[in-house]
Design an enzyme around this catalytic site. Structure first.
Site, short mmCIF file in Angstrom:
data_model
loop_
_atom_site.label_atom_id
_atom_site.label_comp_id
_atom_site.label_asym_id
_atom_site.label_seq_id
_atom_site.Cartn_x
_atom_site.Cartn_y
_atom_site.Cartn_z
N MET A 272 84.77 -31.73 -12.21
CA MET A 272 85.27 -31.86 -10.84
C MET A 272 86.62 -31.17 -10.69
O MET A 272 87.52 -31.34 -11.50
CB MET A 272 85.38 -33.36 -10.50
CG MET A 272 85.91 -33.63 -9.12
SD MET A 272 84.78 -33.01 -7.84
CE MET A 272 85.97 -32.56 -6.58
N ASN A 274 89.35 -31.41 -8.90
CA ASN A 274 90.54 -32.03 -8.32
C ASN A 274 91.76 -31.12 -8.49
O ASN A 274 91.98 -30.57 -9.55
CB ASN A 274 90.82 -33.36 -9.01
CG ASN A 274 89.57 -34.18 -9.22
OD1 ASN A 274 88.89 -34.50 -8.26
ND2 ASN A 274 89.24 -34.45 -10.46
N HIS A 306 84.25 -22.23 -13.56
CA HIS A 306 83.81 -22.72 -12.25
C HIS A 306 84.86 -23.63 -11.60
O HIS A 306 85.25 -23.41 -10.45
CB HIS A 306 82.48 -23.47 -12.43
CG HIS A 306 81.91 -24.03 -11.16
ND1 HIS A 306 80.96 -23.35 -10.42
CD2 HIS A 306 82.16 -25.18 -10.51
CE1 HIS A 306 80.66 -24.08 -9.37
NE2 HIS A 306 81.37 -25.19 -9.38
N GLU A 307 85.30 -24.64 -12.35
CA GLU A 307 86.26 -25.58 -11.76
C GLU A 307 87.59 -24.88 -11.46
O GLU A 307 88.21 -25.12 -10.44
CB GLU A 307 86.49 -26.79 -12.68
CG GLU A 307 85.22 -27.52 -13.09
CD GLU A 307 84.29 -27.87 -11.95
OE1 GLU A 307 84.77 -28.10 -10.82
OE2 GLU A 307 83.06 -27.89 -12.18
N HIS A 310 87.39 -22.88 -8.31
CA HIS A 310 87.45 -23.72 -7.10
C HIS A 310 88.87 -23.84 -6.57
O HIS A 310 89.07 -24.16 -5.40
CB HIS A 310 86.96 -25.14 -7.42
CG HIS A 310 85.50 -25.38 -7.18
ND1 HIS A 310 84.86 -24.95 -6.04
CD2 HIS A 310 84.57 -26.03 -7.91
CE1 HIS A 310 83.58 -25.33 -6.10
NE2 HIS A 310 83.37 -25.98 -7.22
N1 TRP Z 1 82.34 -30.33 -7.06
C1 TRP Z 1 81.90 -30.46 -8.41
C2 TRP Z 1 81.56 -29.07 -8.90
O1 TRP Z 1 80.60 -28.49 -8.54
C3 TRP Z 1 80.73 -31.34 -8.67
C4 TRP Z 1 80.65 -32.69 -8.09
C5 TRP Z 1 80.26 -33.03 -6.88
C6 TRP Z 1 80.76 -33.90 -8.78
N2 TRP Z 1 80.12 -34.38 -6.75
C7 TRP Z 1 80.41 -34.92 -7.91
C8 TRP Z 1 81.13 -34.20 -10.04
C9 TRP Z 1 80.35 -36.26 -8.31
C10 TRP Z 1 81.11 -35.54 -10.45
C11 TRP Z 1 80.71 -36.54 -9.59
O2 TRP Z 1 82.28 -28.47 -9.61
ZN ZN Z 2 81.54 -26.61 -7.95
#
Ligand code: TRP
Ligand code: ZN
Length: 902
Positions: A272, A274, A306-307, A310
């Site tokens: 994720m 963040n 990827h992260e 973002h």
């Molecule tokens: N945004 C994250 C990604 O694609 C993935 C993600 C979306 C996620 N919802 C989540 C990760 C819920 C953990 C739990 O990189």
């Molecule tokens: Zn993503």
């Protein structure tokens, strides 16, 4: 996660067309946490103001599973009411002036098994807020278009939680009384609440200082549990490479002084993004050559990238609403795919990565696009947004971006990205805004000229079919290519408008040489490869000065996410397999031949010919690939790997999963026996020497050696000789890295040899303390090729293994998903026992973690295609799940769609 708090009534669908801008803005948020696993206290002080562009209305804050104790407006008590799970405030200050709203709540992190919001994993606090988890932490406008500035104070017991992290920069820390301490963080960037994060626990960090191109210094950190520090080098290297790549390729620098990654073993997805505090599944952080395979190393590089990517595509520019999810995910997957390709280097390694990505698309996204959960890259409605983190949003979304890239060129795309950031940095925007920026930066391009029809890729679900037919006129030396497109109906979308489809192509003569391309009307020939844009139902192109009947090489590099139907003769496919200058289409020609043979055998009246499905010429061609000194090992491995059972199933109207499995296994055996000498030579020739390195070239050699070993064991088992199983066991014991060791183990398990059992036992005792390796141990057994129905009883037995727990998503996936979602030959049992097992596990998981349960629920998406008796027993199993009144919205949505008749 019921929308109705009392569990009554139908869950409501949310529609994209209902979007309204927020009636209120939240400018700043000050959060104070008193962290306690049983009862964490959260003070949320917000500065709010009315959005002058929206009619005055009550403030409705989202909340879920919170205990509310106090609400203050400008420091004084106020009236409020609850509407379902929303907190409603009606008597707020009039006028445009900002005011303070303070909300005190508590929550119970140690009871949070959904892993959304604030939860505890192995004594450490983590958060997961995307998509709508922040409302499980405090009352808020939990929507991505409300962007605020965050200051966060964490307070906790110092001995139990020595490390306290949140987004942005650490501004203050110190001790409190009673053995507690605090840390205060400020994020310099405004963000939507789904990017909020905190972590608190006993962690250690690998640190790295870096200098950006412009000379600014940054601190990179990878936080893990104390014993895992030795497994963080690859993640850190990947992070450094990501930072450098985004700056070099897109001119996008790191915009924070400090960038942190934290790993947890309890996580619903991969990772994720963040802001400044990425949280990762340990699977995508921890690696050592002794415990992680080449695939793990490659996945870590891709997910870290990827992260990190973002940070610009997702965080600096975010989504207006969750229907725009692919705005960030499709674009960021495209970026991580390009990153991996650039890291791999040479054209052949790039093609390997492209083939791998297309394989995922075809075996996961195409079925999704043809099934009950089919949805456009930008959906029109959903019940549970968590169900829409799909291969369509991610992988098909990336293909849509890739087509834009193709239509405007690499430099044009970079210009488009520049314009996108110039226009929208700091905003929450839509997929339209992105496409518009790319088009506007490239006036006159095929994309700009066709932007509206191109955007049908966002709005229409389903995989388009393109039929190609060529006509050669030997007298005039003209070759006319006709392309026709159509798209099957999908739920709610019976008719489709034509898509804009870039078709890159070349023409070969029958000796396999590339022909110069000259279209009618052109003065001279121009190159050997070019892109035609199909934008109508049917179009023709005529090539002139074509000296002999050509073999067309179409859709090179998989230039569009479509099913291409061409009436190739076997001889033409063999020519392409042997000579096409486009590595993707070389591989594709081999796959077409193998698929053709598989389909012929599956639809044959009986199985009497199963020992000779592959004909001599195809076997010879495949042997030639294996022996070709010019070809890379990784490419050979892909060519020699048969199309998956899922992909084969997609080609059939009516699916008998057992017949598909039997035919594919028979083909594998034939490959093993017919090419025995080549496999032997291949194995011997690909013994790595020197230190382990996870780069693409050495990984390719190990992959090919692994396939050879599998084939040699398969052949030996059939011929009854024990030399190769014995050698494989030795290899298993002596291997210097996990890739070779695991491949050897998989080869023994795959052929069902008696040596597999002691090897599995030994593997377990070696790695019993490493959860990620134990996941592999479970997955290997649950995913094994079924022999006389042995897998299901084994899976049930493993469910009772002391190392199994359904509460940990990685472990649940390794055993249950490997069986239900990834082992069709074992899962689709004629006695329906696989489906009964599935329905029980969906219900069991739903009570713990609806998000994970809903993914498992999708294992029977394609039940309507099944032949009897599977079809009826699958329907029964789905109906059994549907009959439960207390399902989560997540599972309810999947099951309802599966049973709908469209
Ligand atoms: N945004 C994250 C990604 O694609 C993935 C993600 C979306 C996620 N919802 C989540 C990760 C819920 C953990 C739990 O990189
Ligand atoms: Zn993503």
């Amino acid at each position: 996660m019921l929308l109705m708090p009392d569990g009554q009534g139908q869950p409501t669908a949310i529609h994209r067309s209902d979007y309204q801008p927020p009636a209120w803005w939240i400018d700043t948020v000050e959060l104070t946490f008193d962290l306690d696993p049983a009862k964490t206290r959260v003070l949320n002080k917000m500065r709010l103001r009315r959005n002058p562009e929206v009619a005055a209305q009550a403030l409705r804050l989202d909340g879920e599973e919170l205990n509310l104790s106090r609400v203050l407006v400008n420091g004084a008590g106020t009236s409020f009411k609850m509407d379902g799970s929303q907190l409603v405030l009606e008597n707020l200050p009039e006028g445009p002036e900002p005011f303070d709203l303070e909300i005190f709540t508590t929550c119970a992190p140690d009871k949070n098994t959904q892993l959304m919001g604030l939860y505890v994993s192995q004594g450490t606090f983590f958060t997961q807020c995307e998509a709508e988890g922040f409302r499980r932490i405090t009352y808020f406008l939990d929507r991505p278009d409300v962007m605020a500035s965050y200051t966060v104070t964490l307070r906790a017991d110092k001995a139990s939680y020595p490390v306290l992290l949140s987004n942005g920069n650490l501004v203050e820390q110190g001790d409190l009384d009673a053995g507690r301490h605090f840390a205060k963080w400020h994020d310099p960037h405004k963000k939507p609440c789904y990017l909020f994060a905190l972590v608190a626990g006993k962690l250690v960090a690998r640190q790295q200082r870096i200098l950006s191109r412009s000379g600014t210094e940054h601190l990179l950190e990878v936080y893990v549990r104390p014993g895992d520090l030795g497994k963080t080098e690859h993640a850190m290297n990947s992070l450094m490479a990501s930072v450098a790549w985004d700056e070099a390729r897109f001119g996008l620098p790191l915009d924070l002084e400090r960038f942190m990654i934290v790993a947890t073993s309890d996580f619903n997805m991969g990772a994720m993004e963040n802001k400044g505090l990425n949280i990762f599944n340990t699977k995508y952080v921890l690696a050592s050559e002794a415990t992680a395979t080449d695939t793990d190393f490659a996945n870590i590089e891709a997910v870290v990238g990827h992260e990190y990517f973002h940070n610009w595509t997702g965080n600096r520019i975010t989504c207006r609403d969750w229907f725009q999810l692919s705005l960030k995910e499709g674009l960021t997957v495209f970026r991580d795919q390009e990153f991996s390709m650039d890291m791999a280097g040479n054209p052949s390694a790039r093609a390997v990565k492209r083939i791998e990505d297309v394989r995922v698309l075809r075996s996961a996204q195409f079925p999704e696009d043809a099934g009950p959960m089919a949805h456009p890259v930008r959906p029109d409605s959903y019940i549970e947004i968590n169900n829409f983190y799909t291969v369509t949003i991610y992988e098909k979304g990336a293909e849509v971006v890739r087509m834009m890239h193709h239509l405007v060129g690499r430099d044009g795309f970079a210009q488009g990205m520049k314009l996108y950031f110039a226009r929208h940095d700091g905003q929450a925007v839509t997929c339209d805004d992105f496409a518009q920026a790319i088009a506007d930066a490239n006036p006159g391009s095929a994309l700009a000229l066709q932007l509206e029809p191109f955007k049908r890729w966002y709005n229409q679900a389903g995989t388009p079919r393109v039929q190609a037919s060529g006509l050669y006129d030997a007298e005039t030396h003209r070759y006319t290519l006709t392309l026709r497109q159509s798209c099957p109906a999908t739920p709610g979308q019976p008719h489709k408008e034509p898509f804009v489809i870039p078709v890159e192509l070349g023409l070969l003569n029958h000796e396999g040489q590339a022909l110069a391309l000259q279209l009618e009307g052109e003065q001279t020939a121009n190159g050997n490869s070019r892109t035609l844009v199909l934008d109508g139902a049917e179009q023709q192109w005529t090539f002139i000065n074509v000296a002999q009947a050509p073999v067309p090489s179409l859709l090179r590099g998989f230039s569009a996410p479509v099913v291409l139907e061409v009436d190739y003769s076997d001889a033409e496919l063999l020519t392409l397999l042997a000579h096409d200058s486009d590595a993707f289409n070389r591989w594709e020609a081999g796959q077409r031949l193998l698929l053709r043979r598989a389909l012929q055998a599956i639809t044959a009246p009986d199985d009497s010919q199963d020992a000779s499905i592959l004909d001599e010429s195809l076997l010879q061609a495949l042997g030639q690939v294996l022996r070709d000194p010019q070809l890379d090992a990784a490419f050979k491995e892909l060519v020699l790997t048969l199309p998956s059972e899922t992909y084969i199933a997609e080609q059939l109207e009516v699916v008998n999963p057992q017949r598909i499995h039997a035919v594919r296994e028979a083909m594998r055996l034939q490959l093993a026996l017919a090419l025995h000498t080549d496999w032997q030579a291949t194995y011997e020739a690909h013994q790595a020497s020197g230190a382990y390195r996870p780069d693409a070239a050495s990984a390719g050699r190990r992959a090919l050696a692994g396939l050879a070993l599998t084939m040699l064991c398969l052949g030996a088992q059939h011929g009854g000789d024990s030399i190769w199983p014995g050698k494989t066991l030795q290899r298993f014991k002596d291997a210097g890295n996990m890739t070779d060791r695991f491949n050897a183990l998989a080869a023994l398990v795959g052929c069902g040899h008696a040596l597999a059992a002691p090897a599995l036992e030994r593997f377990h005792s070696w790695f019993k303390d490493d959860p990620l390796v134990l996941d592999k141990w479970f997955a290997l057994q649950a995913g094994a090729s079924d022999r006389a129905g042995h897998v299901l009883p084994l899976v049930k037995q493993l469910m009772a293994h002391p190392d199994f727990t359904i509460k940990n998503p990685n472990r649940a996936r390794s055993l249950i998903f490997s069986y239900c979602n990834a082992n069709p030959g074992a899962f689709h049992r004629a006695d329906a026992a696989g489906y009964v097992f599935w329905s029980e596990r969906v219900l069991e998981l739903d009570a713990i973690n609806p998000q994970v349960a809903a993914r498992l629920a999708r294992a029977l998406d394609r039940w309507k295609k099944l032949a009897e008796p599977w079809r009826s027993s699958a329907r029964e199993a789905i109906a059994r799940v549907a009959a439960r009144p207390d399902l989560s919205n997540d599972v309810r949505e999947v099951i309802t769609r599966a049973l709908a008749d469209e």
